[in-house]
Design a protein around this motif. Sequence first.
Motif, mmCIF file in Angstrom:
data_model
loop_
_atom_site.group_PDB
_atom_site.id
_atom_site.type_symbol
_atom_site.label_atom_id
_atom_site.label_comp_id
_atom_site.label_asym_id
_atom_site.label_seq_id
_atom_site.Cartn_x
_atom_site.Cartn_y
_atom_site.Cartn_z
ATOM 1 N N ALA A 63 16.456 48.627 6.095
ATOM 2 C CA ALA A 63 17.770 48.032 5.875
ATOM 3 C C ALA A 63 18.641 48.132 7.130
ATOM 4 O O ALA A 63 19.347 47.190 7.490
ATOM 5 N N GLU A 64 18.588 49.293 7.777
ATOM 6 C CA GLU A 64 19.414 49.509 8.962
ATOM 7 C C GLU A 64 18.849 50.666 9.759
ATOM 8 O O GLU A 64 18.279 51.604 9.191
ATOM 9 N N GLY A 65 18.974 50.613 11.081
ATOM 10 C CA GLY A 65 18.476 51.687 11.919
ATOM 11 C C GLY A 65 19.048 51.585 13.323
ATOM 12 O O GLY A 65 19.823 50.677 13.636
ATOM 13 N N PRO A 66 18.694 52.525 14.192
ATOM 14 C CA PRO A 66 19.154 52.471 15.585
ATOM 15 C C PRO A 66 18.741 51.149 16.237
ATOM 16 O O PRO A 66 17.736 50.540 15.867
ATOM 17 N N LYS A 67 19.494 50.725 17.218
ATOM 18 C CA LYS A 67 19.249 49.446 17.876
ATOM 19 C C LYS A 67 17.840 49.385 18.463
ATOM 20 O O LYS A 67 17.417 50.274 19.189
ATOM 21 N N GLY A 68 17.117 48.346 18.101
ATOM 22 C CA GLY A 68 15.773 48.147 18.620
ATOM 23 C C GLY A 68 14.675 48.841 17.840
ATOM 24 O O GLY A 68 13.495 48.659 18.138
ATOM 25 N N TRP A 69 15.026 49.629 16.823
ATOM 26 C CA TRP A 69 14.008 50.351 16.048
ATOM 27 C C TRP A 69 13.415 49.427 14.991
ATOM 28 O O TRP A 69 14.103 48.601 14.386
ATOM 29 N N LYS A 70 12.112 49.586 14.744
ATOM 30 C CA LYS A 70 11.373 48.778 13.784
ATOM 31 C C LYS A 70 10.649 49.662 12.784
ATOM 32 O O LYS A 70 10.372 50.827 13.053
ATOM 33 N N LEU A 71 10.322 49.097 11.628
ATOM 34 C CA LEU A 71 9.626 49.833 10.584
ATOM 35 C C LEU A 71 8.189 49.350 10.464
ATOM 36 O O LEU A 71 7.902 48.161 10.567
#
Length: 246
Positions: free
Chosen positions: A83-91
């Motif tokens: 839903a949301e995370g640090p800039k540039g982070w992917k799941l």
Amino acid sequence: MSKYPLARAGRRAALTGAVALTATLALAAPAAAHAEVEADKPQALAENVTLSFVSEAESDSAGFTEMRVVLPEGIAPGDVTLAEGPKGWKLKATDDGYTVGGPAMKVGVDAEHSIKVRQLPDAKEVAFKTVEVYEDGKISRWIELPTGGEEPEQPAPVLKLKAAAPDAKPVSPSPSPSVSATPSETASSPSPTATEPDASPASEDTAADEDEGMSSGALIGVVVVALLVLGGGAWWLLKRRASSES
């Protein structure tokens, strides 16, 4: 010569020593950090729930690059999206959970990310074992569960759930639990570097014990030195007082 001045001096020396020892222990103990989880709907069998995770930074030389989370029974990796995370982070989904990571964060900045879960399990509480990876390869493990009523030193984030609503029912299992919930992000998701050790929670007990042993040894050494210094100071004070009053 009266013995009472010496007794008073001894008590003052002991009090001073206790204060100094307390300060020494406070300085020697490492700063406590935690990994925590919250939910917008903390209720069993609730659907489309947003879980928010916070990992407190504990390194003064490197920033976070990745979080590895083991999902509790009842939540499939394919039922999770970022839903949301640090800039540039992917799941990216894994066999037992997911990883979320990307460019290194600034040193000392806490890592926060949120995921959307299809449905929470029918349970009173759920734990999310979390492994934190830093830019310099350091790994911090928050994977321990309470045993025998004792609070662990590195507890896994635990979410307490309210009882399920009377009409709540389990949804059908995810058809593809091993596929990333965000396919477009999988290709760019960071992979473990060659310098990173295996951070699987199931294989971390030995490394955690070694880290704890080293920290405990250093702390004991500081305490021993402090006691020797305080003992010498008290002896000198008593000797000086006895000489001045003789």
